[in-house]
Enzyme design. Structure first.
Site, PDB file in Angstrom:
ATOM      1  N   LYS A   1      11.813 -11.924 -22.330  1.00 30.87           N
ATOM      2  CA  LYS A   1      12.345 -10.380 -21.789  1.00 30.87           C
ATOM      3  C   LYS A   1      13.399 -10.287 -22.341  1.00 30.87           C
ATOM      4  O   LYS A   1      13.301 -10.436 -23.934  1.00 30.87           O
ATOM      5  CB  LYS A   1      12.922 -10.275 -20.412  1.00 30.87           C
TER       6      LYS A   1
ATOM      7  N   GLY B   1      12.430 -11.639  -9.972  1.00 28.72           N
ATOM      8  CA  GLY B   1      14.234 -11.206 -10.108  1.00 28.72           C
ATOM      9  C   GLY B   1      14.575 -11.426  -8.940  1.00 28.72           C
ATOM     10  O   GLY B   1      16.289 -11.394  -8.336  1.00 28.72           O
TER      11      GLY B   1
ATOM     12  N   GLU C   1       2.070  -9.047 -10.552  1.00 29.79           N
ATOM     13  CA  GLU C   1       3.441  -9.175 -10.534  1.00 29.79           C
ATOM     14  C   GLU C   1       4.082  -8.238  -9.203  1.00 29.79           C
ATOM     15  O   GLU C   1       4.568  -7.278  -9.701  1.00 29.79           O
ATOM     16  CB  GLU C   1       4.287  -8.827 -11.887  1.00 29.79           C
TER      17      GLU C   1
ATOM     18  N   SER D   1       8.073 -15.032  -9.440  1.00 30.11           N
ATOM     19  CA  SER D   1       8.982 -15.711  -9.789  1.00 30.11           C
ATOM     20  C   SER D   1       8.176 -16.840  -9.335  1.00 30.11           C
ATOM     21  O   SER D   1       9.164 -18.181  -8.697  1.00 30.11           O
ATOM     22  CB  SER D   1      10.151 -15.426  -7.615  1.00 30.11           C
TER      23      SER D   1
ATOM     24  N   ASN E   1       7.525 -14.673 -20.576  1.00 32.47           N
ATOM     25  CA  ASN E   1       8.545 -13.926 -20.488  1.00 32.47           C
ATOM     26  C   ASN E   1       9.817 -13.745 -20.907  1.00 32.47           C
ATOM     27  O   ASN E   1       9.931 -13.891 -19.869  1.00 32.47           O
ATOM     28  CB  ASN E   1       7.246 -12.669 -19.616  1.00 32.47           C
TER      29      ASN E   1
ATOM     30  N   GLU F   1       9.119  -3.402 -15.199  1.00 31.10           N
ATOM     31  CA  GLU F   1      10.319  -2.971 -16.159  1.00 31.10           C
ATOM     32  C   GLU F   1       9.958  -1.997 -16.617  1.00 31.10           C
ATOM     33  O   GLU F   1      10.446  -1.390 -16.599  1.00 31.10           O
ATOM     34  CB  GLU F   1      10.878  -4.056 -16.302  1.00 31.10           C
TER      35      GLU F   1
ATOM     36  N   HIS G   1       4.911  -4.592 -18.250  1.00 29.47           N
ATOM     37  CA  HIS G   1       5.304  -4.691 -16.703  1.00 29.47           C
ATOM     38  C   HIS G   1       5.722  -3.855 -16.037  1.00 29.47           C
ATOM     39  O   HIS G   1       6.203  -2.674 -16.536  1.00 29.47           O
ATOM     40  CB  HIS G   1       6.249  -5.803 -17.817  1.00 29.47           C
TER      41      HIS G   1
END
Length: 249
Positions: A11, A172, A166, A211, A9, A96, A94
């Protein structure tokens, strides 16, 4: 045995020059594959990366899709549009997107349905925050997110999705769930899938997306219900991404 999948991904990262170098590095170092490999790239770069991947074993994916087929939805990208650029996968829900764009479980389910109707493989993301984990609500939150999607699908369509766990607290941040912690959630998700369809549950790949890096990939991928990885930061460096692919081979 489920064939593992390693999906990068990117991003909101990349440039024409950086993308060309990254794809070239991945193609050059790609091992004889015993797993599936994909890269999910920002929409403006789909055409570039489609051309760069031509003839390779790496599949192309997008990072989001509209729940609508067409119409007055400025800025949205439909599943049919993604098909025209050769996408096989699309990331949906996702963390985010959920956090920064207010995507609800219902919206994630609608996007999943739209993707499946167009022949795309949705990578449906689920995960909990640190506060939810510390409150002992991981199964309630993560399982509940998946359940809303499953309610919108029949058993045949369930077998066509990919699920990505996730943990939001591990994205991150440098923190990673231990292999045992991740396996516990993956096993719970497999049970939720089996409640809908035992046959589908045996087929669906559940990726870990918190991660995963070269130094922890082997241990994570050794777990019984971890069928690959949705890779963030490590997907932007060919050597790191390829190391994870090798660990999944």
């Amino acid at each position: 045995m489920r064939r593992k999948l390693v999906a990068g991904n990117w991003k909101m990262n990349g440039s024409l020059a950086a993308n060309a170098a990254l794809v070239a590095g991945i193609k050059e170092g790609l091992p004889a594959q015993a797993c599936d490999v994909a890269v999910c790239v920002p929409a403006p770069y789909l055409a570039q990366v489609q051309a760069a991947l031509a003839g390779s074993a790496v599949a192309l994916g997008a990072q989001d899709v509209s729940a609508h087929a067409s119409g007055a939805y400025t800025g949205e990208v439909s599943a049919a549009m993604l098909n025209e650029f050769g996408c096989q996968y699309v990331i949906i829900g996702h963390s985010e997107r959920r956090a920064y764009h207010g995507e609800s479980d219902a919206a994630v389910a609608a996007k999943t349905v739209a993707a499946l109707k167009s022949g795309l493989t949705p990578v449906v993301c689920v995960g909990e925050t640190l506060a939810q984990r510390e409150a002992g609500k991981t199964n309630e939150v993560v399982g509940g997110q998946l359940d809303v999607v499953l309610e919108a699908l029949d058993a045949a369509d369930v077998a066509r999705i990919v699920v990505a766990y996730e943990p939001v607290w591990a994205i991150g941040t440098g923190k990673t769930a231990t292999p045992e912690m991740a396996q516990e959630v993956h096993a719970m998700l497999r049970a939720r899938l089996a409640a809908k369809s035992v046959e589908a549950a045996a087929k669906v790949r559940i990726l870990y997306g918190g991660s995963m890096k070269p130094d922890n990939a082997v241990q994570l991928l050794a777990m019984a219900d971890i069928d690959g990885g949705l890779i963030g930061g490590a997907a932007l460096k060919a050597v790191d991404f390829l190391a994870i692919v090798q660990a999944a081979a």
